[in-house]
Scaffold this motif. Structure first.
Motif, PDB file in Angstrom:
ATOM      1  N   ARG A   6      -7.680  -6.612   4.932  1.00  0.00           N
ATOM      2  CA  ARG A   6      -6.582  -5.649   4.999  1.00  0.00           C
ATOM      3  C   ARG A   6      -6.480  -4.977   3.648  1.00  0.00           C
ATOM      4  O   ARG A   6      -6.351  -5.647   2.625  1.00  0.00           O
ATOM      5  CB  ARG A   6      -5.280  -6.364   5.345  1.00  0.00           C
ATOM      6  N   HIS A   7      -6.538  -3.662   3.667  1.00  0.00           N
ATOM      7  CA  HIS A   7      -6.524  -2.899   2.417  1.00  0.00           C
ATOM      8  C   HIS A   7      -7.597  -3.440   1.478  1.00  0.00           C
ATOM      9  O   HIS A   7      -7.387  -3.585   0.280  1.00  0.00           O
ATOM     10  CB  HIS A   7      -5.143  -2.943   1.751  1.00  0.00           C
TER      11      HIS A   7
ATOM     12  N   ASP B  79      -2.447  -4.217  11.219  1.00  0.00           N
ATOM     13  CA  ASP B  79      -2.819  -3.276  10.171  1.00  0.00           C
ATOM     14  C   ASP B  79      -4.027  -3.773   9.380  1.00  0.00           C
ATOM     15  O   ASP B  79      -4.064  -3.716   8.162  1.00  0.00           O
ATOM     16  CB  ASP B  79      -1.635  -3.045   9.233  1.00  0.00           C
ATOM     17  N   LEU B  80      -4.992  -4.290  10.108  1.00  0.00           N
ATOM     18  CA  LEU B  80      -6.207  -4.761   9.446  1.00  0.00           C
ATOM     19  C   LEU B  80      -7.203  -3.617   9.301  1.00  0.00           C
ATOM     20  O   LEU B  80      -7.229  -2.688  10.111  1.00  0.00           O
ATOM     21  CB  LEU B  80      -6.846  -5.887  10.263  1.00  0.00           C
ATOM     22  N   ASP B  81      -8.040  -3.727   8.275  1.00  0.00           N
ATOM     23  CA  ASP B  81      -9.139  -2.792   8.149  1.00  0.00           C
ATOM     24  C   ASP B  81     -10.112  -3.042   9.298  1.00  0.00           C
ATOM     25  O   ASP B  81     -10.306  -4.173   9.729  1.00  0.00           O
ATOM     26  CB  ASP B  81      -9.862  -3.002   6.816  1.00  0.00           C
TER      27      ASP B  81
END
Ligand SMILES: [Zn+2]
Ligand SMILES: [Zn+2]
Length: 107
Positions: A25-26, A43-45
């Protein structure tokens, strides 16, 4: 490493693989606890090639465990957490000047 979302601590599984999911993530490696895995706003990459969120972040690279795609992490992620000097509060110098003026009797 606790769950990035709720902060729960990982407990060792009695047997078998951990139910905790690894993700990125980010461009930071994170762990997601079983409870939070059920949510859909993690909201994971995701992989630019196949869209999978089964990514590994390591040494400035993000590797997809589904298709093997490797991309470079952004340079700002390489430096770790951004360290910026705290902004000086506005008007401080004016306050200091006013205080000096009071002490010196120049008001
Ligand atoms: Zn969680
Ligand atoms: Zn992929």
């Amino acid at each position: 490493m606790p769950c990035y979302r709720c902060g729960a601590r990982q407990t060792d599984p009695v047997r078998g693989a951990s139910p905790w999911q690894r993700g990125v993530r980010h461009e930071t490696q994170v762990l997601i606890c079983p409870d939070c895995q059920r949510l859909h706003d993690l909201d994971l990459d995701s992989c630019a090639a196949c869209g999978s969120v089964a990514l590994i972040c390591r040494l400035g690279e993000v590797e997809c465990r589904s298709c093997g795609d490797v991309r470079l992490a952004r340079s700002d992620a390489l430096a770790g957490s951004p360290v910026s000097p705290p902004p000086s509060p506005p008007g401080l110098s004016a306050e200091v000047e006013a205080a000096l003026n009071r002490v010196l009797g120049r008001t």
